[in-house]
Design a protein around this motif. Structure first.
Motif, PDB file in Angstrom:
ATOM      1  N   HIS A  75      -2.721  -0.531  -5.964  1.00 58.01           N
ATOM      2  CA  HIS A  75      -4.183  -0.416  -5.902  1.00 58.01           C
ATOM      3  C   HIS A  75      -4.813  -1.641  -5.254  1.00 58.01           C
ATOM      4  CE1 HIS A  75      -5.216   3.245  -8.256  1.00 58.01           C
ATOM      5  NE2 HIS A  75      -3.977   3.107  -8.654  1.00 58.01           N
TER       6      HIS A  75
ATOM      7  N   ALA B 279       0.839  -1.206   0.000  1.00 61.93           N
ATOM      8  CA  ALA B 279       0.000   0.000   0.000  1.00 61.93           C
ATOM      9  C   ALA B 279       0.867   1.246   0.000  1.00 61.93           C
ATOM     10  CB  ALA B 279      -0.919  -0.002   1.217  1.00 61.93           C
ATOM     11  N   ALA B 280       1.944   1.181   0.745  1.00 59.88           N
ATOM     12  CA  ALA B 280       2.839   2.341   0.789  1.00 59.88           C
ATOM     13  C   ALA B 280       3.480   2.599  -0.570  1.00 59.88           C
ATOM     14  CB  ALA B 280       3.920   2.129   1.838  1.00 59.88           C
ATOM     15  N   ALA B 281       3.570   1.539  -1.385  1.00 58.82           N
ATOM     16  CA  ALA B 281       4.132   1.704  -2.719  1.00 58.82           C
ATOM     17  C   ALA B 281       3.095   2.124  -3.742  1.00 58.82           C
ATOM     18  CB  ALA B 281       4.792   0.400  -3.160  1.00 58.82           C
ATOM     19  N   GLY B 282       1.853   2.271  -3.286  1.00 54.28           N
ATOM     20  CA  GLY B 282       0.810   2.727  -4.203  1.00 54.28           C
ATOM     21  C   GLY B 282       0.126   1.617  -4.960  1.00 54.28           C
TER      22      GLY B 282
ATOM     23  N   VAL C  34      -4.491   7.253   2.652  1.00 54.36           N
ATOM     24  CA  VAL C  34      -3.720   7.254   1.400  1.00 54.36           C
ATOM     25  C   VAL C  34      -2.722   8.400   1.399  1.00 54.36           C
ATOM     26  CG1 VAL C  34      -3.913   7.592  -1.085  1.00 54.36           C
ATOM     27  CG2 VAL C  34      -5.504   6.074   0.068  1.00 54.36           C
TER      28      VAL C  34
ATOM     29  N   TRP D  10      -4.475  -1.537  -1.540  1.00 45.84           N
ATOM     30  CA  TRP D  10      -5.398  -0.578  -0.921  1.00 45.84           C
ATOM     31  C   TRP D  10      -6.833  -1.104  -0.916  1.00 45.84           C
ATOM     32  CZ3 TRP D  10      -4.494   3.066   2.310  1.00 45.84           C
ATOM     33  CH2 TRP D  10      -3.280   3.746   2.298  1.00 45.84           C
ATOM     34  N   GLU D  11      -7.189  -1.732  -2.005  1.00 44.93           N
ATOM     35  CA  GLU D  11      -8.549  -2.269  -2.060  1.00 44.93           C
ATOM     36  C   GLU D  11      -8.730  -3.388  -1.041  1.00 44.93           C
ATOM     37  OE1 GLU D  11      -9.999  -2.923  -5.970  1.00 44.93           O
ATOM     38  OE2 GLU D  11     -11.648  -4.208  -5.313  1.00 44.93           O
TER      39      GLU D  11
ATOM     40  N   TYR E  75      -9.121  -1.841   2.281  1.00 45.55           N
ATOM     41  CA  TYR E  75     -10.436  -1.203   2.397  1.00 45.55           C
ATOM     42  C   TYR E  75     -11.532  -2.241   2.645  1.00 45.55           C
ATOM     43  CZ  TYR E  75     -14.119   2.148   1.141  1.00 45.55           C
ATOM     44  OH  TYR E  75     -15.211   2.972   1.158  1.00 45.55           O
TER      45      TYR E  75
END
Lengths: 294, 189
Positions: free
Chosen positions: B29, B24-27, B68, B32-33, B36
């Motif tokens: 997706h 997540a820290a690397a972006g 984020v 992150w999903e 979430y």
């Protein structure tokens, strides 16, 4: 006992499994995109404070240059650090001081002789081999006519003063906002404060249409069409522009310039304009306007 | 096919909290999903309890948005990212109440708090859960918040300590005392 109570609490406050709404997921992906894939805002943020500090410093430097006060030390430091003068006019002024031109050389296009003379006097006065406080520069696409009324070989007011024309190759700089803030500007059109300085005859080039002098005496470039119109001597166009805010309370160090920049809100308290000269027709509209509104 | 295989290979990695946080820290997706989806029910319940169901979706989104933006400040822990997220949710709730108070003061309207019902309402229901909820609402704010993180957010003592920025021992003691007080309230009521 505690575990039993916790179990009771969990039963009292159930957490029902549910999926996040699609809108929430989309918002999340947009946020991730914005944060990670677009120009890394976190890196940009690092430069916000230095950029603001630099802007304030440069603004202070320009304001100091406009008002003639010594540059703040921080401005000098930043300027040296960046290895550049605070703005182009100073660099230009510094360059000018290295050149000498015989008296009677034509002033650059769009600058009155007195202004031209005063500008470089000012540059030299304030330049001790370093950056001038306020170096004016002009746009000179073509040299103006010769200053006929200036006595040939007229000595500069101070020793070591060498009035030189500006380099026509350097593009003009737009009027400085700091000048407007400082409230200093060229003498209004058609106004001429009493001065012991031998008043040179304003050349037509000095009052050519489309030129506008800001507080630092900088010349605003006229559009090509306007310049062409100026060469044809269109009297309908107001001649010298200038500080439209019309501050005639310029510092004493600034000598008035006959037929110089026009102040459209001309102050009636200033001295009357000098008599019109030949080829001065471009000056008349602006000067009249300044007087009428004054 | 390839995507499916890659997704399957990603599943174990995404199930590990530390790996999930790193990705997540690397972006990522997908990371992150996954975060979430995993945290949404608990986060929603926690925020609904504090701010009411009317604004809960907004607050969940706000929490994730702040997460984020602030993932760069996240310090990876074995507990994963959940304590950090609930720490953000706490601040979102505080901000929400601050704004709400300001608006209420401006409008001079006494708006009832939807999140914390009046103690008497549930007592009238006379069932055990309602009794517990009523007693729970009579706890001090600090005790209630601690137990909410434990019960609703499902955090362990260690994770609560991370979320609250306290030491684990202090959280354990505070939790024990909060449960004791809750029990006393239930007995007296």
């Amino acid at each position: 006992m505690s575990d039993e109570l916790i179990a009771q609490l969990r039963a009292a406050f159930p957490v029902e499994p549910c999926d996040p709404p699609p809108a929430g997921l989309q918002a999340l992906h947009r946020a991730v995109d914005a944060e990670f894939t677009s120009a890394t805002p976190r890196r940009r943020k690092r430069w916000v404070v230095p950029a603001i500090a630099l802007s304030v410093t440069m603004g202070a430097g320009q304001l100091a240059a406009a008002t003639g006060t010594p540059l703040p030390k921080i401005a000098d430091t930043v300027s040296e650090w960046m290895a550049m003068p605070l703005h182009m006019t100073q660099m230009h002024g510094s360059l000018d001081t290295t050149r000498t031109v015989a008296a009677g050389d034509p002033p650059p296009h769009g600058v009155s002789a007195s202004h031209h003379h005063r500008t470089h006097l000012h540059v030299d006065e304030t330049t001790d081999g370093a950056q001038p406080v306020s170096g004016d520069h002009v746009a000179a696409a073509s040299p103006g006519p010769t200053i006929g009324s200036v006595p040939a070989g007229a000595a500069p007011e101070r020793s070591g003063v060498s009035p030189v024309p500006d380099d026509p190759g350097i593009p003009p700089r737009p009027p400085s906002p700091a000048a407007a803030v400082a409230g200093v500007g060229p003498a209004p059109a058609g106004t001429s404060a009493p001065t012991p300085v031998p008043a040179p005859t304003p050349s037509p080039a000095a009052t050519s249409p489309g030129t506008s002098n800001d507080a630092e005496g900088d010349t605003e470039p006229a559009p090509p069409a306007a310049q062409e119109q100026a060469r044809q001597g269109d009297p309908a166009r107001p001649s010298s522009g200038g500080d439209e805010q019309g501050n005639t309370d310029a510092p004493a160090r600034r000598r008035p310039q006959p037929g110089g920049g026009g102040d459209r809100q001309g102050d009636a308290s200033v001295a009357p304009k000098p008599p019109a000269q030949e080829g001065d027709q471009g000056t008349t509209p602006g000067a009249d306007q300044g007087d009428a509104q004054g | 096919m390839v995507d499916q295989r890659r997704r399957e290979s990603d599943e174990p990695a995404l199930s590990q909290p530390s790996v999930l946080a790193q990705r997540a820290a690397a972006g990522d997706h997908d990371a992150w999903e996954a975060i979430y989806r995993a945290v949404y029910p608990r986060l929603r319940a926690y925020l609904a309890r504090h701010a009411g169901s009317g604004v809960v979706e907004d607050l969940v989104s706000e929490t994730m948005l702040r997460a984020v933006k602030g993932i760069g400040t996240f310090q990876p822990t074995p507990a994963g990212i959940d304590p950090w997220l609930f720490g953000i949710a706490r601040r979102v709730v505080v901000d929400h109440h601050r704004v709400k108070e300001r608006n209420d003061r401006r409008d001079s309207l006494a708006v009832g708090d939807e999140a914390i019902p009046a103690p008497g309402a549930d007592v009238v229901a006379a069932d055990e859960q309602a009794e517990i909820r009523a007693a729970f609402d009579r706890l001090a704010d600090s005790d209630r918040e601690l137990l909410e993180l434990r019960i609703i957010a499902g955090l362990s003592t260690e994770e609560i300590a991370i979320a609250l920025g306290k030491k684990e021992g202090a959280v354990r003691t505070a939790q024990s005392r909060a449960l004791t007080r809750l029990r006393k309230i239930m007995e007296t009521s």
